[in-house]
Write a protein that holds these residues in place. Sequence first.
Motif, PDB file in Angstrom:
ATOM      1  N   LEU A  93       0.813  -1.218   0.000  1.00 45.32           N
ATOM      2  CA  LEU A  93       0.000   0.000   0.000  1.00 45.32           C
ATOM      3  C   LEU A  93       0.847   1.268   0.000  1.00 45.32           C
ATOM      4  CD1 LEU A  93      -2.830  -1.057   2.490  1.00 45.32           C
ATOM      5  CD2 LEU A  93      -2.998  -0.848   0.006  1.00 45.32           C
ATOM      6  N   ILE A  94       2.008   1.219   0.655  1.00 46.61           N
ATOM      7  CA  ILE A  94       2.860   2.417   0.687  1.00 46.61           C
ATOM      8  C   ILE A  94       3.860   2.444  -0.461  1.00 46.61           C
ATOM      9  CG2 ILE A  94       2.650   2.566   3.201  1.00 46.61           C
ATOM     10  CD1 ILE A  94       5.516   1.580   3.435  1.00 46.61           C
ATOM     11  N   ALA A  95       3.980   1.340  -1.186  1.00 47.07           N
ATOM     12  CA  ALA A  95       4.966   1.283  -2.274  1.00 47.07           C
ATOM     13  C   ALA A  95       4.639   2.275  -3.389  1.00 47.07           C
ATOM     14  CB  ALA A  95       5.042  -0.137  -2.836  1.00 47.07           C
ATOM     15  N   GLY A  96       3.350   2.405  -3.739  1.00 45.41           N
ATOM     16  CA  GLY A  96       2.972   3.331  -4.801  1.00 45.41           C
ATOM     17  C   GLY A  96       3.346   4.772  -4.498  1.00 45.41           C
ATOM     18  N   PRO A  97       2.906   5.317  -3.332  1.00 50.58           N
ATOM     19  CA  PRO A  97       3.327   6.687  -2.990  1.00 50.58           C
ATOM     20  C   PRO A  97       4.837   6.845  -2.895  1.00 50.58           C
ATOM     21  CG  PRO A  97       1.464   6.022  -1.633  1.00 50.58           C
ATOM     22  CD  PRO A  97       1.890   4.816  -2.404  1.00 50.58           C
ATOM     23  N   MET A  98       5.533   5.826  -2.364  1.00 49.35           N
ATOM     24  CA  MET A  98       6.989   5.906  -2.286  1.00 49.35           C
ATOM     25  C   MET A  98       7.608   5.994  -3.674  1.00 49.35           C
ATOM     26  SD  MET A  98       8.062   3.254   0.772  1.00 49.35           S
ATOM     27  CE  MET A  98       9.820   3.524   0.519  1.00 49.35           C
ATOM     28  N   ALA A  99       7.125   5.159  -4.595  1.00 49.07           N
ATOM     29  CA  ALA A  99       7.682   5.148  -5.951  1.00 49.07           C
ATOM     30  C   ALA A  99       7.465   6.481  -6.656  1.00 49.07           C
ATOM     31  CB  ALA A  99       7.050   4.017  -6.759  1.00 49.07           C
ATOM     32  N   PRO A 271      -5.231   4.315  -6.306  1.00 47.24           N
ATOM     33  CA  PRO A 271      -5.929   3.031  -6.466  1.00 47.24           C
ATOM     34  C   PRO A 271      -7.421   3.197  -6.743  1.00 47.24           C
ATOM     35  CG  PRO A 271      -4.430   2.943  -4.609  1.00 47.24           C
ATOM     36  CD  PRO A 271      -4.448   4.358  -5.066  1.00 47.24           C
ATOM     37  N   TRP A 272      -8.080   4.130  -6.037  1.00 51.20           N
ATOM     38  CA  TRP A 272      -9.514   4.283  -6.236  1.00 51.20           C
ATOM     39  C   TRP A 272      -9.813   4.810  -7.632  1.00 51.20           C
ATOM     40  CZ3 TRP A 272     -13.745   2.359  -4.625  1.00 51.20           C
ATOM     41  CH2 TRP A 272     -14.965   2.985  -4.890  1.00 51.20           C
ATOM     42  N   GLU A 273      -8.998   5.743  -8.134  1.00 54.07           N
ATOM     43  CA  GLU A 273      -9.184   6.247  -9.496  1.00 54.07           C
ATOM     44  C   GLU A 273      -9.030   5.129 -10.514  1.00 54.07           C
ATOM     45  OE1 GLU A 273      -7.469  10.555 -10.030  1.00 54.07           O
ATOM     46  OE2 GLU A 273      -6.163   9.454  -8.648  1.00 54.07           O
ATOM     47  N   LEU A 274      -8.084   4.236 -10.263  1.00 52.72           N
ATOM     48  CA  LEU A 274      -7.872   3.120 -11.181  1.00 52.72           C
ATOM     49  C   LEU A 274      -9.046   2.147 -11.130  1.00 52.72           C
ATOM     50  CD1 LEU A 274      -5.567   2.411 -13.108  1.00 52.72           C
ATOM     51  CD2 LEU A 274      -4.704   0.834 -11.382  1.00 52.72           C
ATOM     52  N   LEU A 275      -9.580   1.913  -9.930  1.00 54.97           N
ATOM     53  CA  LEU A 275     -10.712   0.998  -9.776  1.00 54.97           C
ATOM     54  C   LEU A 275     -11.964   1.513 -10.486  1.00 54.97           C
ATOM     55  CD1 LEU A 275     -10.280   0.001  -6.024  1.00 54.97           C
ATOM     56  CD2 LEU A 275     -10.094  -1.539  -7.980  1.00 54.97           C
ATOM     57  N   THR A 276     -12.106   2.820 -10.576  1.00 54.50           N
ATOM     58  CA  THR A 276     -13.294   3.404 -11.206  1.00 54.50           C
ATOM     59  C   THR A 276     -13.079   3.781 -12.673  1.00 54.50           C
ATOM     60  OG1 THR A 276     -12.627   5.585 -10.351  1.00 54.50           O
ATOM     61  CG2 THR A 276     -14.182   4.302  -9.027  1.00 54.50           C
ATOM     62  N   PRO A 405       1.884  -6.071 -14.554  1.00 53.24           N
ATOM     63  CA  PRO A 405       1.480  -4.674 -14.340  1.00 53.24           C
ATOM     64  C   PRO A 405       2.345  -3.674 -15.094  1.00 53.24           C
ATOM     65  CG  PRO A 405       1.453  -5.861 -12.259  1.00 53.24           C
ATOM     66  CD  PRO A 405       2.094  -6.766 -13.276  1.00 53.24           C
ATOM     67  N   THR A 406       3.638  -3.982 -15.250  1.00 47.64           N
ATOM     68  CA  THR A 406       4.523  -3.081 -15.999  1.00 47.64           C
ATOM     69  C   THR A 406       4.124  -3.024 -17.464  1.00 47.64           C
ATOM     70  OG1 THR A 406       6.369  -3.525 -14.508  1.00 47.64           O
ATOM     71  CG2 THR A 406       6.916  -2.670 -16.673  1.00 47.64           C
ATOM     72  N   GLU A 407       3.644  -4.139 -18.011  1.00 42.29           N
ATOM     73  CA  GLU A 407       3.397  -4.214 -19.444  1.00 42.29           C
ATOM     74  C   GLU A 407       1.990  -3.771 -19.857  1.00 42.29           C
ATOM     75  OE1 GLU A 407       6.515  -7.563 -20.938  1.00 42.29           O
ATOM     76  OE2 GLU A 407       4.470  -8.240 -20.585  1.00 42.29           O
ATOM     77  N   VAL A 408       1.029  -3.811 -18.947  1.00 42.51           N
ATOM     78  CA  VAL A 408      -0.348  -3.526 -19.353  1.00 42.51           C
ATOM     79  C   VAL A 408      -0.871  -2.187 -18.836  1.00 42.51           C
ATOM     80  CG1 VAL A 408      -0.863  -5.989 -19.474  1.00 42.51           C
ATOM     81  CG2 VAL A 408      -1.450  -4.731 -17.405  1.00 42.51           C
ATOM     82  N   PHE A 409      -0.071  -1.473 -18.014  1.00 45.69           N
ATOM     83  CA  PHE A 409      -0.512  -0.182 -17.491  1.00 45.69           C
ATOM     84  C   PHE A 409       0.469   0.911 -17.890  1.00 45.69           C
ATOM     85  CE2 PHE A 409      -2.827  -3.001 -14.606  1.00 45.69           C
ATOM     86  CZ  PHE A 409      -4.077  -2.392 -14.591  1.00 45.69           C
ATOM     87  N   SER A 410      -0.053   2.132 -18.054  1.00 43.14           N
ATOM     88  CA  SER A 410       0.772   3.279 -18.408  1.00 43.14           C
ATOM     89  C   SER A 410       1.562   3.760 -17.196  1.00 43.14           C
ATOM     90  CB  SER A 410      -0.113   4.427 -18.925  1.00 43.14           C
ATOM     91  OG  SER A 410      -0.955   4.896 -17.874  1.00 43.14           O
ATOM     92  N   PRO A 415       2.033   2.643 -10.665  1.00 34.95           N
ATOM     93  CA  PRO A 415       2.174   2.494  -9.206  1.00 34.95           C
ATOM     94  C   PRO A 415       0.893   2.038  -8.522  1.00 34.95           C
ATOM     95  CG  PRO A 415       3.235   4.520  -9.954  1.00 34.95           C
ATOM     96  CD  PRO A 415       2.474   3.980 -11.107  1.00 34.95           C
ATOM     97  N   ALA A 416      -0.258   2.608  -8.923  1.00 37.51           N
ATOM     98  CA  ALA A 416      -1.537   2.201  -8.332  1.00 37.51           C
ATOM     99  C   ALA A 416      -1.861   0.756  -8.684  1.00 37.51           C
ATOM    100  CB  ALA A 416      -2.652   3.127  -8.812  1.00 37.51           C
ATOM    101  N   ALA A 417      -1.527   0.342  -9.917  1.00 38.68           N
ATOM    102  CA  ALA A 417      -1.777  -1.044 -10.315  1.00 38.68           C
ATOM    103  C   ALA A 417      -0.961  -2.013  -9.466  1.00 38.68           C
ATOM    104  CB  ALA A 417      -1.434  -1.225 -11.804  1.00 38.68           C
ATOM    105  N   TYR A 418       0.287  -1.661  -9.211  1.00 37.36           N
ATOM    106  CA  TYR A 418       1.112  -2.518  -8.355  1.00 37.36           C
ATOM    107  C   TYR A 418       0.593  -2.530  -6.914  1.00 37.36           C
ATOM    108  CZ  TYR A 418       4.880  -4.057 -11.403  1.00 37.36           C
ATOM    109  OH  TYR A 418       5.615  -4.712 -12.372  1.00 37.36           O
TER     110      TYR A 418
END
Length: 513
Positions: A93-99, A271-276, A405-410, A415-418
Amino acid sequence: MTTKTSECNMPGDKEEKGSARVLALTVCSAAIGGTLQYGYNIAIINAPTIYIQEFINQTFQERWGAELEVYQVTLIWTFIVSVFSLGGLTGALIAGPMAIHFGRKKSLLLNNVFLLLSSTLAVFSRVARSFEMIILARLLVGINAGVSMNIQPMYFGESAPKHLRGAVSLSSAVFTAFGVVLGQVVGLREILGCESCWPYLLASNAVPGLIQLLTLPWFPESPRYLLIDKGDKEACIKALCRLRGCDVVHSEMEEIQQEQAAAMGTKAKGPWELLTDHSVRWQLLSVTVISSAMQLCGNDAIYFYASYVFQEAGISAEKIQYVTIGTGSCEFTASIFSNLLIEKLGRKLLLTGGYICMAGWAVVFTVALSFEHTFPGMPYLSIACIFAYILSFGMGPAGVTGVLPTEVFSQTARPAAYMIAGSMMWLNLFLVGMVFPFIVRGLGQFCFVPFCVVCLLSALFIWLVLPETKGKTLPAIAQEFDKLSFRCQKRENLDPTEPAQYQLGKVLNSTSL
């Protein structure tokens, strides 16, 4: 584009060899303190099982003068093992903001803070007479693993050239398997797996972390992060020169700049933006299902509870620790072969074939357990099935899952996908880790039947839904998923209650479209 840099003046052959060496060393440095830790910490917890359980019981007797029941000790021990997964969930959960805020490389370096705190707690837990310190240590090292399992594949996928993207990303699985083998060897009773050394065994994960802290600062950041997220064109060019050689910088810069232009004015998604976001729903569904299946198939539970599994298979207690090393060696060998084959066979075939083979070996394992007291040699067939099960896992799901996730998301969605994929992976690992000992005791010889069902369903989903991503650009992959979305949308627009009728206007519009 005619940008030049002073670093780009080496002869071609020497430059190409030098850049390949830099890429290989970057991969090794990041993975030693990254996914290697995941495999290592899964493996080392199995060796001191008996000693830590005795320590828990003794601690309770000293504090409250009461001896725990067997099921109570098992429950506490299971939580010690599984809290690693809760830490991993937190790390995911914290990896995305860190990245996003610190970058890929700096995040991996900062991640070692959790590791060093964990090692300190583990090494002093017995002196302090506190099994709670072991729980906290496992939680912290889980956070470390959760961050590295998400950021490292992202770092590799963004740093590798397109024709090596799958192989470089799959090296995460190679180092995970190597970590498992290393943890199993270090956990032998002759090394650190004895009664007097188990706190040092739990703290030994600090060594790979220190190696990463000393080496990774010398290597470049992800070129895509530098240009797309930071807008630093010069730093991106320098990173590409070190990782590729300057003869390929111009063409790749154009590709990265196209992605930058597409993402211009768009902030990184949460993550929520990606889910919607309906435009990526099939990508998200695919990554979520495949990440969940990676843990629900039960492979990592074998490492957590190797003693339980091999006891059920009829192996003597003295031989279990040596047989266990074979499981890690199988996955390590399979992941190397998978690394060599992924760019030839593709992602879809390796994933589907891996899960189908795992389902088949689960059936054979169930038969072997059912007749272990009827026919001689059945325990050896059980061991062979476990090894084959792990080999099948290593050939496909172990490595390919982290590449997707690296290959199918922009860049803005990655980061949110991961975060979402990592959360599902760790939640399911926690679930399996908590219930696996009770599955073994409750189902006995049928303990692998639930995992067989998961493998079959996963193979079916991958075959029907997931497009092949080998060697394709992100727009081409997105177009494949759009076709799937368009087919589903056409089905939704059809009303099965109305009889089919010829409608000239609608036919013309459809033809025009």
